[in-house]
Design a protein around this motif. Structure first.
Motif, mmCIF file in Angstrom:
data_model
loop_
_atom_site.group_PDB
_atom_site.id
_atom_site.type_symbol
_atom_site.label_atom_id
_atom_site.label_comp_id
_atom_site.label_asym_id
_atom_site.label_seq_id
_atom_site.Cartn_x
_atom_site.Cartn_y
_atom_site.Cartn_z
ATOM 1 N N HIS A 1 10.174 7.128 -8.172
ATOM 2 C CA HIS A 1 10.542 5.724 -7.990
ATOM 3 C C HIS A 1 10.331 5.283 -6.553
ATOM 4 O O HIS A 1 10.444 6.069 -5.619
ATOM 5 C CB HIS A 1 12.029 5.511 -8.312
ATOM 6 C CG HIS A 1 12.312 5.392 -9.766
ATOM 7 N ND1 HIS A 1 13.557 5.072 -10.249
ATOM 8 C CD2 HIS A 1 11.515 5.550 -10.855
ATOM 9 C CE1 HIS A 1 13.515 5.034 -11.583
ATOM 10 N NE2 HIS A 1 12.292 5.326 -11.970
ATOM 11 N N MET B 1 14.482 -0.729 -8.146
ATOM 12 C CA MET B 1 13.682 0.482 -8.249
ATOM 13 C C MET B 1 12.601 0.277 -9.294
ATOM 14 O O MET B 1 12.823 -0.394 -10.296
ATOM 15 C CB MET B 1 14.547 1.666 -8.700
ATOM 16 C CG MET B 1 15.688 1.975 -7.780
ATOM 17 S SD MET B 1 16.505 3.493 -8.287
ATOM 18 C CE MET B 1 17.125 3.061 -9.906
ATOM 19 N N HIS C 1 12.013 7.938 -4.075
ATOM 20 C CA HIS C 1 12.922 8.999 -4.515
ATOM 21 C C HIS C 1 12.469 9.552 -5.856
ATOM 22 O O HIS C 1 11.616 8.977 -6.531
ATOM 23 C CB HIS C 1 14.367 8.519 -4.602
ATOM 24 C CG HIS C 1 14.554 7.327 -5.489
ATOM 25 N ND1 HIS C 1 14.322 6.037 -5.056
ATOM 26 C CD2 HIS C 1 14.934 7.218 -6.786
ATOM 27 C CE1 HIS C 1 14.557 5.199 -6.037
ATOM 28 N NE2 HIS C 1 14.921 5.878 -7.121
ATOM 29 N N MET D 1 13.803 10.306 -9.571
ATOM 30 C CA MET D 1 14.893 9.809 -10.416
ATOM 31 C C MET D 1 15.139 10.774 -11.563
ATOM 32 O O MET D 1 14.261 10.995 -12.406
ATOM 33 C CB MET D 1 14.505 8.439 -10.981
ATOM 34 C CG MET D 1 15.685 7.618 -11.426
ATOM 35 S SD MET D 1 16.376 6.770 -9.991
ATOM 36 C CE MET D 1 18.094 6.714 -10.452
#
Ligand SMILES: [Cu+2]
Length: 162
Positions: free
Chosen positions: A78, A89, A111, A113
């Motif tokens: 993401h 996101m 990041h 997820m």
């Protein structure tokens, strides 16, 4: 007759040293290092971001293609984008790693997820993550579970381990 206590005492510092070395050593494969992976405490069935630094120590661009975890039903890559006053996101296909670059996966940015957690994640546990890179191949790390709401795995965070 039991051993005198002095024979048992040196084991404790050794074990602490081994734990420290395990935390400090980045997982590495063919020019890509995965440093300080961490996530947050979360309930079973929930979602959670996983964060780390990806360092390309090679001379060729690489890309993170996908991540899997035995503890998550699904794992996505993401990014976080500001949309007016709201941070949203959205999935990205890959995360590029230019040669020599360190790319931070951090709260509020890129990041990993974790979706559909198979069990609750409690602070202090470890979550296995297998990262698949285009050139470096698969790298498996264990993300440290920090407290819910934690902002990072740096010094002074994570509940007294340091
Ligand atoms: Cu996300």
């Amino acid at each position: 007759m039991p051993h005198p206590p002095r024979f048992a005492l040196p084991l404790a510092p050794l074990r602490i040293l081994a734990l420290s070395l395990g935390l400090a050593a980045p997982a590495m494969a063919q020019g890509v290092a995965v440093e300080q992976p961490w996530t947050r405490a979360a309930p079973q069935g929930g979602v959670g971001g996983a964060f780390m630094t990806l360092r390309n120590t090679g001379t060729t661009e690489d890309r993170l293609l996908a991540v899997t975890s035995p503890l998550a039903g699904k794992v996505e890559l993401h990014e976080t984008r500001r949309d007016g006053d709201v941070m949203r996101m959205r999935p990205v296909d890959t995360i590029p790693l230019p040669a020599g670059a360190a790319v931070a996966l951090a709260p509020g940015g890129l990041h990993v997820m974790l979706i559909g957690l198979q069990k609750p994640l409690a602070a202090g546990e470890r979550v296995p993550l297998t990262l698949r890179f285009e050139r470096a191949g698969a790298v498996t790390v264990e993300a440290e579970v920090l407290a819910a709401g934690a902002r990072g795995a740096g010094h002074g965070q994570g509940g007294g381990r340091h």
